[in-house]
Design an enzyme around this catalytic site. Structure first.
Site, PDB file in Angstrom:
ATOM      1  N   GLU A  71      12.771  29.459 -25.306  1.00 42.19           N
ATOM      2  CA  GLU A  71      11.420  29.309 -24.779  1.00 42.19           C
ATOM      3  C   GLU A  71      11.435  28.570 -23.441  1.00 42.19           C
ATOM      4  OE1 GLU A  71      12.447  28.483 -27.750  1.00 42.19           O
ATOM      5  OE2 GLU A  71      11.189  29.439 -29.284  1.00 42.19           O
ATOM      6  N   GLU A 324      26.092  29.417 -20.851  1.00 38.28           N
ATOM      7  CA  GLU A 324      26.886  30.328 -20.032  1.00 38.28           C
ATOM      8  C   GLU A 324      26.681  31.801 -20.379  1.00 38.28           C
ATOM      9  OE1 GLU A 324      30.867  28.325 -18.602  1.00 38.28           O
ATOM     10  OE2 GLU A 324      30.861  28.426 -20.790  1.00 38.28           O
TER      11      GLU A 324
END
EC number: 2.4.99.12
Length: 442
Positions: A71, A324
């Site tokens: 979110e 990542e």
């Protein structure tokens, strides 16, 4: 006040009394979480509404709140857009989880104030609102906390719910006779509710959200923010190691799904000895546990956190780090999105893989991401493929590795569908936010 609203006020007063009475236990729970490493060792007091930074002395303040990493990532493009369009507005960002903090603290613009969100007790929330005095609050997705919403409303603070959604379980929960008056009261306080889909809009309407507050702006999960990685050496080095390999990645894997992935890997490696399977568990600790189990079974594994090289004999690369995933998608032509192969799971964001130009595969248990799968498939049926389990996943991957044209067509379809759906989603969110919220108060 009569009818459902009056009942809602009564239910809220009961909720406020309960959260007041349970406050000491919730404080102890926070201490316990801190000891387990689930809260920030120094900044955990922010969860009690105690600030660690100063509020700017003048000017309006806009508070964005997101519960966790997904979110929070969806909010960043809107935050950047707001900063550009309204440089006079100070922006405060809060999240709840430590994992979100570790990633987002380096990705937010320098002018954004970042704090941990307070727990929804009267003392913590009142202290937080009293100190920061936001002019507006933008809540991401489904963080419908009564003390936050009612407290903000009483202070005259404008409220918006972006990327608004309710899971099927939450919708059933709020639809119960006891809680229905409360959710109706809470939703009545919002100036803007921007739902993820038409189905979500219907859910909010059934819970008596004011029709004039419901406006569509698109799914912000499509707004993949281009983040400039500060140190890309390890990614670039990994890319060189993979350049002569056949690569596929299983991302956001939940417990139990690694058995499906490893089962497929063991079949693929027999016909493709140069294959490398990248496994990215949802939680880093799970990655370390998978590595230990595989090593006990005599399997060579390279762990991302240890920066191990893919020397001959290693065909499994386990990513036990955070933040990542978007960079890693650029290293693989095929991405299998986990959290989707078992009942009870609810899928993960497939747009990041599509944006990177991966052929996108996922399971059938995708929860509220079903609308994203459906939208992309409607634009191009090749953009996302859903598979039921190990045997079907194995068959599809064999086909993709065997036929470069099929692989390329799926990669192209995913990327084109993403671009079609992501165009103007941030500016659209800004437009509804500015019209229904920001311009009404100052």
């Amino acid at each position: 006040m009569t009818g459902p609203m009056a009942k809602g006020e009564i239910v809220y007063k009961i909720y406020r009394a309960l959260t007041y009475g349970l406050s000491p236990l919730l404080h102890l729970h926070l201490h316990w979480r801190k000891l387990r490493g689930l809260e920030h060792p120094i900044r955990w007091r922010e969860r009690l509404g105690r600030p660690s930074l100063r509020r700017p002395s003048s000017g309006p303040l806009l508070w964005f709140h997101a519960v966790s990493l997904g979110e929070g990532m969806a909010a960043i493009p809107v935050i950047k857009f707001c900063s550009q369009r309204r440089p006079d507005v100070h922006i405060l960002m809060t999240t709840t989880t430590l994992s979100a903090f570790e990633v987002l603290k380096d990705r937010l613009p320098d002018n954004v104030i970042y704090q941990f969100a307070p727990i929804d007790t009267p003392a913590a929330m009142d202290a937080f609102l009293g100190y920061w005095k936001p002019n507006w609050i933008v809540i991401m997705e489904s963080e419908l906390w009564p003390n936050l919403i009612i407290g903000a409303s009483k202070c005259g603070i404008g409220l918006a719910l972006l990327n608004a959604r309710l899971s099927a379980k939450s919708f059933r929960h709020w639809s119960r006779p006891v809680l229905f008056p409360l959710i109706s009261l809470l939703l009545s306080k919002f100036s803007l509710i921007a739902p993820l889909s038409s189905v979500q809009a219907i859910h909010f309407q059934l819970l008596q959200a004011p029709p004039f507050s419901i406006k569509f702006s698109g799914d912000l999960k499509y707004a993949v923010d281009e983040y400039e990685q500060k140190d890309t050496r390890h990614i670039e080095y990994l890319q060189k190691q993979l350049s002569q390999k056949q690569v596929w990645m299983a991302a956001s894997i939940h417990r139990g799904e690694e058995e499906i992935i490893m089962g497929v890997h063991n079949v693929l490696v027999q016909t493709h000895p140069d294959i490398v399977t990248i496994i990215v568990p949802r939680h880093p600790q799970h990655g370390q546990e998978i590595a230990e189990e595989l090593q006990k079974g005599g399997q060579n594994v390279a762990l991302r956190s240890q920066h191990k090289e893919l020397i001959p004999g290693i065909s499994i690369y386990l990513v036990d780090t955070l933040g990542e995933l978007r960079q890693l998608y650029k290293l693989t032509p095929i991405a299998v999105i986990g959290g989707s192969f078992f009942p009870g799971l609810a899928g993960h964001n497939i747009s990041e893989a599509a944006a990177a130009g991966c052929a996108v595969l996922t399971g059938h248990h995708v929860g509220h991401f079903s609308h994203m799968v459906r939208e992309m498939q409607q634009l191009n049926p090749l953009s996302v493929m859903q598979v039921s389990g190990k045997l079907e996943l194995e068959k599809v991957l064999m086909e993709l590795f065997a036929d470069a044209k099929i692989l390329e067509s799926r990669q192209k379809a995913a990327k084109e569908a993403f671009h079609a759906l992501s165009s103007a989603v941030v500016s659209s969110a800004w437009d509804v936010l500015n019209f229904h919220l920001l311009r009404n108060k100052c």
